[in-house]
Design a protein around this motif. Sequence first.
Motif, PDB file in Angstrom:
ATOM      1  N   ALA A   1       0.813  -1.216   0.000  1.00 17.58           N
ATOM      2  CA  ALA A   1       0.000   0.000   0.000  1.00 17.58           C
ATOM      3  C   ALA A   1       0.846   1.265   0.000  1.00 17.58           C
ATOM      4  O   ALA A   1       1.965   1.290   0.505  1.00 17.58           O
ATOM      5  CB  ALA A   1      -0.923   0.005   1.210  1.00 17.58           C
ATOM      6  N   LEU A   2       0.246   2.309  -0.548  1.00 10.66           N
ATOM      7  CA  LEU A   2       0.829   3.646  -0.606  1.00 10.66           C
ATOM      8  C   LEU A   2       0.019   4.554   0.319  1.00 10.66           C
ATOM      9  O   LEU A   2      -1.210   4.639   0.175  1.00 10.66           O
ATOM     10  CB  LEU A   2       0.761   4.174  -2.037  1.00 10.66           C
ATOM     11  CG  LEU A   2       1.124   5.644  -2.252  1.00 10.66           C
ATOM     12  CD1 LEU A   2       2.607   5.884  -1.981  1.00 10.66           C
ATOM     13  CD2 LEU A   2       0.753   6.072  -3.671  1.00 10.66           C
ATOM     14  N   ILE A   3       0.678   5.231   1.235  1.00  5.95           N
ATOM     15  CA  ILE A   3      -0.013   6.159   2.134  1.00  5.95           C
ATOM     16  C   ILE A   3      -0.374   7.417   1.343  1.00  5.95           C
ATOM     17  O   ILE A   3       0.494   8.071   0.769  1.00  5.95           O
ATOM     18  CB  ILE A   3       0.866   6.535   3.345  1.00  5.95           C
ATOM     19  CG1 ILE A   3       1.337   5.290   4.099  1.00  5.95           C
ATOM     20  CG2 ILE A   3       0.115   7.497   4.269  1.00  5.95           C
ATOM     21  CD1 ILE A   3       0.265   4.457   4.726  1.00  5.95           C
ATOM     22  N   LEU A   4      -1.676   7.746   1.342  1.00 14.13           N
ATOM     23  CA  LEU A   4      -2.168   8.931   0.633  1.00 14.13           C
ATOM     24  C   LEU A   4      -2.365  10.119   1.565  1.00 14.13           C
ATOM     25  O   LEU A   4      -2.125  11.259   1.189  1.00 14.13           O
ATOM     26  CB  LEU A   4      -3.496   8.616  -0.070  1.00 14.13           C
ATOM     27  CG  LEU A   4      -3.467   7.485  -1.094  1.00 14.13           C
ATOM     28  CD1 LEU A   4      -4.880   7.213  -1.610  1.00 14.13           C
ATOM     29  CD2 LEU A   4      -2.525   7.817  -2.239  1.00 14.13           C
ATOM     30  N   GLU A   5      -2.841   9.853   2.789  1.00 14.33           N
ATOM     31  CA  GLU A   5      -3.073  10.899   3.796  1.00 14.33           C
ATOM     32  C   GLU A   5      -2.830  10.312   5.179  1.00 14.33           C
ATOM     33  O   GLU A   5      -3.068   9.128   5.406  1.00 14.33           O
ATOM     34  CB  GLU A   5      -4.524  11.402   3.743  1.00 14.33           C
ATOM     35  CG  GLU A   5      -4.918  12.084   2.463  1.00 14.33           C
ATOM     36  CD  GLU A   5      -6.385  12.491   2.450  1.00 14.33           C
ATOM     37  OE1 GLU A   5      -7.019  12.553   3.532  1.00 14.33           O
ATOM     38  OE2 GLU A   5      -6.904  12.743   1.364  1.00 14.33           O
ATOM     39  N   GLY A   6      -2.387  11.142   6.097  1.00 11.28           N
ATOM     40  CA  GLY A   6      -2.217  10.717   7.487  1.00 11.28           C
ATOM     41  C   GLY A   6      -0.971   9.889   7.693  1.00 11.28           C
ATOM     42  O   GLY A   6       0.012  10.002   6.955  1.00 11.28           O
ATOM     43  N   GLU A   7      -1.039   9.034   8.725  1.00 11.05           N
ATOM     44  CA  GLU A   7       0.103   8.180   9.034  1.00 11.05           C
ATOM     45  C   GLU A   7      -0.358   6.869   9.651  1.00 11.05           C
ATOM     46  O   GLU A   7      -1.455   6.775  10.197  1.00 11.05           O
ATOM     47  CB  GLU A   7       1.078   8.885   9.967  1.00 11.05           C
ATOM     48  CG  GLU A   7       0.517   9.243  11.315  1.00 11.05           C
ATOM     49  CD  GLU A   7       1.489  10.032  12.178  1.00 11.05           C
ATOM     50  OE1 GLU A   7       2.162  10.941  11.670  1.00 11.05           O
ATOM     51  OE2 GLU A   7       1.553   9.724  13.375  1.00 11.05           O
TER      52      GLU A   7
ATOM     53  N   VAL B   1       5.494   3.537   1.118  1.00 15.97           N
ATOM     54  CA  VAL B   1       4.858   2.280   0.726  1.00 15.97           C
ATOM     55  C   VAL B   1       5.149   1.244   1.810  1.00 15.97           C
ATOM     56  O   VAL B   1       6.276   1.117   2.272  1.00 15.97           O
ATOM     57  CB  VAL B   1       5.410   1.778  -0.629  1.00 15.97           C
ATOM     58  CG1 VAL B   1       4.884   0.388  -0.958  1.00 15.97           C
ATOM     59  CG2 VAL B   1       5.055   2.771  -1.729  1.00 15.97           C
ATOM     60  N   PHE B   2       4.106   0.528   2.211  1.00 15.30           N
ATOM     61  CA  PHE B   2       4.328  -0.581   3.143  1.00 15.30           C
ATOM     62  C   PHE B   2       3.920  -1.891   2.492  1.00 15.30           C
ATOM     63  O   PHE B   2       3.079  -1.933   1.598  1.00 15.30           O
ATOM     64  CB  PHE B   2       3.643  -0.363   4.493  1.00 15.30           C
ATOM     65  CG  PHE B   2       2.144  -0.479   4.499  1.00 15.30           C
ATOM     66  CD1 PHE B   2       1.516  -1.707   4.641  1.00 15.30           C
ATOM     67  CD2 PHE B   2       1.353   0.656   4.407  1.00 15.30           C
ATOM     68  CE1 PHE B   2       0.136  -1.806   4.667  1.00 15.30           C
ATOM     69  CE2 PHE B   2      -0.029   0.573   4.447  1.00 15.30           C
ATOM     70  CZ  PHE B   2      -0.639  -0.670   4.571  1.00 15.30           C
TER      71      PHE B   2
ATOM     72  N   LEU C   1      -3.840   3.509  -0.480  1.00 20.56           N
ATOM     73  CA  LEU C   1      -4.208   2.772  -1.686  1.00 20.56           C
ATOM     74  C   LEU C   1      -3.528   1.424  -1.579  1.00 20.56           C
ATOM     75  O   LEU C   1      -2.304   1.354  -1.479  1.00 20.56           O
ATOM     76  CB  LEU C   1      -3.734   3.534  -2.924  1.00 20.56           C
ATOM     77  CG  LEU C   1      -4.021   2.909  -4.285  1.00 20.56           C
ATOM     78  CD1 LEU C   1      -5.531   2.865  -4.539  1.00 20.56           C
ATOM     79  CD2 LEU C   1      -3.323   3.707  -5.378  1.00 20.56           C
ATOM     80  N   VAL C   2      -4.310   0.327  -1.582  1.00 26.67           N
ATOM     81  CA  VAL C   2      -3.737  -0.979  -1.307  1.00 26.67           C
ATOM     82  C   VAL C   2      -4.104  -2.004  -2.386  1.00 26.67           C
ATOM     83  O   VAL C   2      -5.226  -2.048  -2.860  1.00 26.67           O
ATOM     84  CB  VAL C   2      -4.148  -1.492   0.095  1.00 26.67           C
ATOM     85  CG1 VAL C   2      -5.654  -1.678   0.204  1.00 26.67           C
ATOM     86  CG2 VAL C   2      -3.425  -2.782   0.458  1.00 26.67           C
ATOM     87  N   GLY C   3      -3.091  -2.808  -2.730  1.00 30.25           N
ATOM     88  CA  GLY C   3      -3.295  -3.964  -3.571  1.00 30.25           C
ATOM     89  C   GLY C   3      -3.156  -5.199  -2.695  1.00 30.25           C
ATOM     90  O   GLY C   3      -2.330  -5.239  -1.783  1.00 30.25           O
ATOM     91  N   ARG C   4      -4.004  -6.199  -2.966  1.00 34.19           N
ATOM     92  CA  ARG C   4      -3.982  -7.428  -2.169  1.00 34.19           C
ATOM     93  C   ARG C   4      -3.995  -8.613  -3.104  1.00 34.19           C
ATOM     94  O   ARG C   4      -4.741  -8.644  -4.058  1.00 34.19           O
ATOM     95  CB  ARG C   4      -5.221  -7.487  -1.268  1.00 34.19           C
ATOM     96  CG  ARG C   4      -5.306  -6.349  -0.279  1.00 34.19           C
ATOM     97  CD  ARG C   4      -6.643  -6.373   0.409  1.00 34.19           C
ATOM     98  NE  ARG C   4      -6.705  -5.335   1.434  1.00 34.19           N
ATOM     99  CZ  ARG C   4      -7.780  -4.627   1.709  1.00 34.19           C
ATOM    100  NH1 ARG C   4      -8.910  -4.862   1.067  1.00 34.19           N
ATOM    101  NH2 ARG C   4      -7.750  -3.719   2.644  1.00 34.19           N
ATOM    102  N   LYS C   5      -3.147  -9.600  -2.788  1.00 34.05           N
ATOM    103  CA  LYS C   5      -3.172 -10.836  -3.579  1.00 34.05           C
ATOM    104  C   LYS C   5      -2.805 -12.019  -2.722  1.00 34.05           C
ATOM    105  O   LYS C   5      -2.290 -11.909  -1.647  1.00 34.05           O
ATOM    106  CB  LYS C   5      -2.254 -10.744  -4.792  1.00 34.05           C
ATOM    107  CG  LYS C   5      -0.764 -10.659  -4.489  1.00 34.05           C
ATOM    108  CD  LYS C   5       0.030 -10.661  -5.769  1.00 34.05           C
ATOM    109  CE  LYS C   5       1.520 -10.649  -5.444  1.00 34.05           C
ATOM    110  NZ  LYS C   5       2.365 -10.771  -6.585  1.00 34.05           N
TER     111      LYS C   5
END
Length: 87
Positions: free
Chosen positions: A39-45, A62-63, A83-87
Amino acid sequence: MNRNTFTESLTKEGFPDAVVVTREAGTMDVHEHQFEAKALILEGELHIRVGDAERLYQVGDVFHVPANKAHSERYGPNGVTYLVGRK
């Protein structure tokens, strides 16, 4: 990292379409997922703790959490959107 570059990297790594997740300030106790998450942090923490190690992620970071990896989450005072991708 910016959103377009991140989305392109997810596609190259075989992640299906990413989704936006918003969490209010607070915590999520130790848990694990049956899926890999990137995931990519878009806002906050967001703070992610794995074992005794905790890492802070802020806008643009990115985490990555492997499948079945026990971890806890702590969301910043203004929450977090990623924003997160999952697989």
